[in-house]
Write a protein that holds these residues in place. Structure first.
Motif, PDB file in Angstrom:
ATOM      1  N   VAL A 247      36.344  40.471  42.048  1.00  0.00           N
ATOM      2  CA  VAL A 247      36.449  41.921  42.239  1.00  0.00           C
ATOM      3  C   VAL A 247      36.311  42.644  40.904  1.00  0.00           C
ATOM      4  N   LEU A 248      36.939  42.114  39.851  1.00  0.00           N
ATOM      5  CA  LEU A 248      36.834  42.699  38.516  1.00  0.00           C
ATOM      6  C   LEU A 248      35.387  42.759  38.050  1.00  0.00           C
ATOM      7  N   SER A 249      34.677  41.643  38.191  1.00  0.00           N
ATOM      8  CA  SER A 249      33.284  41.581  37.745  1.00  0.00           C
ATOM      9  C   SER A 249      32.428  42.570  38.515  1.00  0.00           C
ATOM     10  N   LEU A 250      32.667  42.656  39.822  1.00  0.00           N
ATOM     11  CA  LEU A 250      31.878  43.554  40.667  1.00  0.00           C
ATOM     12  C   LEU A 250      32.131  45.011  40.311  1.00  0.00           C
ATOM     13  N   PHE A 251      33.412  45.389  40.178  1.00  0.00           N
ATOM     14  CA  PHE A 251      33.750  46.790  39.933  1.00  0.00           C
ATOM     15  C   PHE A 251      33.351  47.227  38.530  1.00  0.00           C
ATOM     16  N   TYR A 252      33.761  46.450  37.521  1.00  0.00           N
ATOM     17  CA  TYR A 252      33.442  46.824  36.147  1.00  0.00           C
ATOM     18  C   TYR A 252      31.943  46.713  35.883  1.00  0.00           C
ATOM     19  N   GLY A 253      31.314  45.675  36.422  1.00  0.00           N
ATOM     20  CA  GLY A 253      29.877  45.500  36.197  1.00  0.00           C
ATOM     21  C   GLY A 253      29.057  46.653  36.755  1.00  0.00           C
ATOM     22  N   THR A 254      29.379  47.072  37.992  1.00  0.00           N
ATOM     23  CA  THR A 254      28.600  48.154  38.609  1.00  0.00           C
ATOM     24  C   THR A 254      28.912  49.511  37.991  1.00  0.00           C
ATOM     25  N   SER A 255      30.204  49.809  37.765  1.00  0.00           N
ATOM     26  CA  SER A 255      30.565  51.127  37.225  1.00  0.00           C
ATOM     27  C   SER A 255      30.051  51.314  35.798  1.00  0.00           C
ATOM     28  N   LEU A 256      30.238  50.301  34.947  1.00  0.00           N
ATOM     29  CA  LEU A 256      29.725  50.406  33.580  1.00  0.00           C
ATOM     30  C   LEU A 256      28.205  50.400  33.562  1.00  0.00           C
ATOM     31  N   GLY A 257      27.607  49.633  34.463  1.00  0.00           N
ATOM     32  CA  GLY A 257      26.140  49.606  34.560  1.00  0.00           C
ATOM     33  C   GLY A 257      25.567  50.961  34.915  1.00  0.00           C
ATOM     34  N   VAL A 258      26.229  51.669  35.826  1.00  0.00           N
ATOM     35  CA  VAL A 258      25.775  52.995  36.234  1.00  0.00           C
ATOM     36  C   VAL A 258      25.807  53.962  35.061  1.00  0.00           C
ATOM     37  N   TYR A 259      26.929  54.001  34.331  1.00  0.00           N
ATOM     38  CA  TYR A 259      27.059  54.975  33.256  1.00  0.00           C
ATOM     39  C   TYR A 259      26.220  54.616  32.033  1.00  0.00           C
ATOM     40  N   LEU A 260      26.025  53.329  31.776  1.00  0.00           N
ATOM     41  CA  LEU A 260      25.146  52.935  30.676  1.00  0.00           C
ATOM     42  C   LEU A 260      23.692  53.241  31.006  1.00  0.00           C
ATOM     43  N   SER A 261      23.290  52.976  32.262  1.00  0.00           N
ATOM     44  CA  SER A 261      21.914  53.263  32.662  1.00  0.00           C
ATOM     45  C   SER A 261      21.633  54.755  32.676  1.00  0.00           C
ATOM     46  N   SER A 262      22.631  55.552  33.092  1.00  0.00           N
ATOM     47  CA  SER A 262      22.451  57.007  33.112  1.00  0.00           C
ATOM     48  C   SER A 262      22.315  57.557  31.695  1.00  0.00           C
ATOM     49  N   ALA A 263      23.034  56.932  30.746  1.00  0.00           N
ATOM     50  CA  ALA A 263      22.935  57.376  29.354  1.00  0.00           C
ATOM     51  C   ALA A 263      21.574  57.038  28.754  1.00  0.00           C
ATOM     52  N   VAL A 264      20.957  55.949  29.238  1.00  0.00           N
ATOM     53  CA  VAL A 264      19.667  55.509  28.695  1.00  0.00           C
ATOM     54  C   VAL A 264      18.509  56.235  29.360  1.00  0.00           C
ATOM     55  N   THR A 265      18.520  56.298  30.710  1.00  0.00           N
ATOM     56  CA  THR A 265      17.366  56.814  31.442  1.00  0.00           C
ATOM     57  C   THR A 265      17.397  58.324  31.637  1.00  0.00           C
ATOM     58  N   GLN A 266      18.607  58.938  31.741  1.00  0.00           N
ATOM     59  CA  GLN A 266      18.763  60.364  32.035  1.00  0.00           C
ATOM     60  C   GLN A 266      18.084  60.746  33.364  1.00  0.00           C
ATOM     61  N   ASN A 267      18.022  59.799  34.301  1.00  0.00           N
ATOM     62  CA  ASN A 267      17.414  60.044  35.608  1.00  0.00           C
ATOM     63  C   ASN A 267      18.535  60.207  36.630  1.00  0.00           C
ATOM     64  N   SER A 268      18.763  61.450  37.075  1.00  0.00           N
ATOM     65  CA  SER A 268      19.893  61.731  37.964  1.00  0.00           C
ATOM     66  C   SER A 268      19.732  61.052  39.309  1.00  0.00           C
ATOM     67  N   ARG A 269      18.513  61.038  39.848  1.00  0.00           N
ATOM     68  CA  ARG A 269      18.288  60.412  41.151  1.00  0.00           C
ATOM     69  C   ARG A 269      18.528  58.905  41.089  1.00  0.00           C
ATOM     70  N   CYS A 270      18.092  58.279  39.998  1.00  0.00           N
ATOM     71  CA  CYS A 270      18.334  56.843  39.808  1.00  0.00           C
ATOM     72  C   CYS A 270      19.829  56.564  39.687  1.00  0.00           C
ATOM     73  N   THR A 271      20.539  57.432  38.970  1.00  0.00           N
ATOM     74  CA  THR A 271      21.987  57.280  38.817  1.00  0.00           C
ATOM     75  C   THR A 271      22.694  57.405  40.158  1.00  0.00           C
ATOM     76  N   ALA A 272      22.232  58.341  41.001  1.00  0.00           N
ATOM     77  CA  ALA A 272      22.827  58.528  42.329  1.00  0.00           C
ATOM     78  C   ALA A 272      22.675  57.277  43.178  1.00  0.00           C
ATOM     79  N   ILE A 273      21.515  56.643  43.086  1.00  0.00           N
ATOM     80  CA  ILE A 273      21.263  55.434  43.892  1.00  0.00           C
ATOM     81  C   ILE A 273      22.111  54.270  43.389  1.00  0.00           C
ATOM     82  N   THR A 274      22.156  54.084  42.058  1.00  0.00           N
ATOM     83  CA  THR A 274      22.909  52.950  41.515  1.00  0.00           C
ATOM     84  C   THR A 274      24.421  53.149  41.647  1.00  0.00           C
ATOM     85  N   SER A 275      24.872  54.414  41.688  1.00  0.00           N
ATOM     86  CA  SER A 275      26.313  54.663  41.829  1.00  0.00           C
ATOM     87  C   SER A 275      26.837  54.259  43.196  1.00  0.00           C
ATOM     88  N   VAL A 276      25.922  54.062  44.157  1.00  0.00           N
ATOM     89  CA  VAL A 276      26.332  53.579  45.482  1.00  0.00           C
ATOM     90  C   VAL A 276      27.028  52.229  45.356  1.00  0.00           C
TER      91      VAL A 276
END
Length: 305
Positions: A247-276
């Motif tokens: 559960v730790l790996s899943l939650f931290y991996g996805t949440s940190l992945g979303v915010y790191l990817s949003s900081a790199v790509t600046q693509n709001s639609r992509c961030t919305a999809i990955t935040s799911v």
């Protein structure tokens, strides 16, 4: 920059994922299914831990709290999105947006803190097994959960109030399926410097402080497991942490992945999809992870059902 319109806006528009009606119907069915599975799965975990006296232990007390938070966090975002798709509307009121933001930040913060508390519970159980019942007594467990709630409430209240003080102009389209604080703040036409500072500082505290505690706990746990002479003893000790680690790996991996990817790509639609992943998928998978890898939960569910 001075706001062009000092009057308070009445609503925002949640753009969601797609404009195509057929694709929206598919999204509606997919999210409705995931939401129902999330609520049912976590509700069964809660009912099993309450009804079975064998599960009246600190570990399952924290697990039932985590399941309750997962139900609440998903219920904060998904039902509104489903209603908007059903009614062919993208609108959410200003008050509704601030309220949704408040509760989403609250429950995400609770996820971080509860996972940290659960790591501490496993640390005491494995590293200090003889003192486990004395240390992890009922009063301490309740106090730890209460502290998680207090810290999360204060954090979400501060951030929501700071957003409510912002002025918004004519552009009120949020490229997301819920009122994500970062997206809402970027729509403001007033100065958002302090909002950004508070957001980044809170994100740093929520991510780094609990993660530091988790890493410290598991470093001690690994050392204790390696010190066990028998292979069977090592396996038994590790198996008590396997579900929590998943559960730790899943939650931290996805949440940190979303915010790191949003900081790199600046693509709001992509961030919305990955935040799911951490908004919907992770709460849905948690009951399966704990029930499939835990004999006690399986037996309790069989007795309950």
């Amino acid at each position: 920059m001075k706001p062009r319109n000092s009057t308070q806006i009445s609503e925002f528009l949640l753009l969601g994922f797609a404009e195509d009606p057929e694709l929206q119907l598919l999204i509606f069915g997919l999210f409705l299914s995931m939401y129902l599975v999330t609520v049912l799965g976590n509700l069964l975990i809660i009912l099993a831990t309450i009804s079975d006296s064998h599960l009246h232990t600190p570990m399952y007390f924290f697990l039932s709290n985590l399941s309750f938070v997962d139900i609440c966090s998903t219920s904060t975002t998904v039902p509104k999105m489903l209603m908007n798709i059903q009614t062919q509307s993208k609108a959410i009121t200003y008050t509704g947006c601030i309220t949704q933001m408040y509760f989403f930040i609250l429950f995400v913060g609770l996820d971080f803190f509860l996972l940290t508390v659960m790591a501490y519970d496993r640390f005491v159980a494995i590293c200090h097994p003889l003192h486990y019942k004395v240390v992890m007594n009922h009063q301490l467990c309740v106090l730890l959960v209460l502290m998680c709630w207090i810290l999360s409430v204060l954090n979400s209240l501060l951030q929501s109030l700071m957003v409510s003080w912002l002025s918004f102009c004519t552009h009120v389209e949020i490229p997301h399926f819920f009122c994500e604080i970062n997206e809402v703040v970027h729509l403001a036409c007033s100065d958002t410097f302090f909002n950004d500072m508070v957001m980044y500082f809170a994100a740093l505290l929520l991510a780094c402080c609990p993660l530091t505690g988790i890493l410290y706990s598991y470093s001690k746990i690994v050392s204790s497991i390696l010190a066990i002479s028998s292979t069977q003893g090592r396996y038994k000790a590790f198996s008590t942490c396997a579900s929590h680690l998943s559960v730790l790996s899943l939650f931290y991996g996805t949440s940190l992945g979303v915010y790191l990817s949003s900081a790199v790509t600046q693509n709001s639609r992509c961030t919305a999809i990955t935040s799911v992943m951490y908004c919907v998928v992770t709460p849905m998978l948690n009951p399966f992870i704990y029930s499939l890898r835990n004999k006690d939960i399986k037996l309790a569910l069989r007795r309950y059902l």
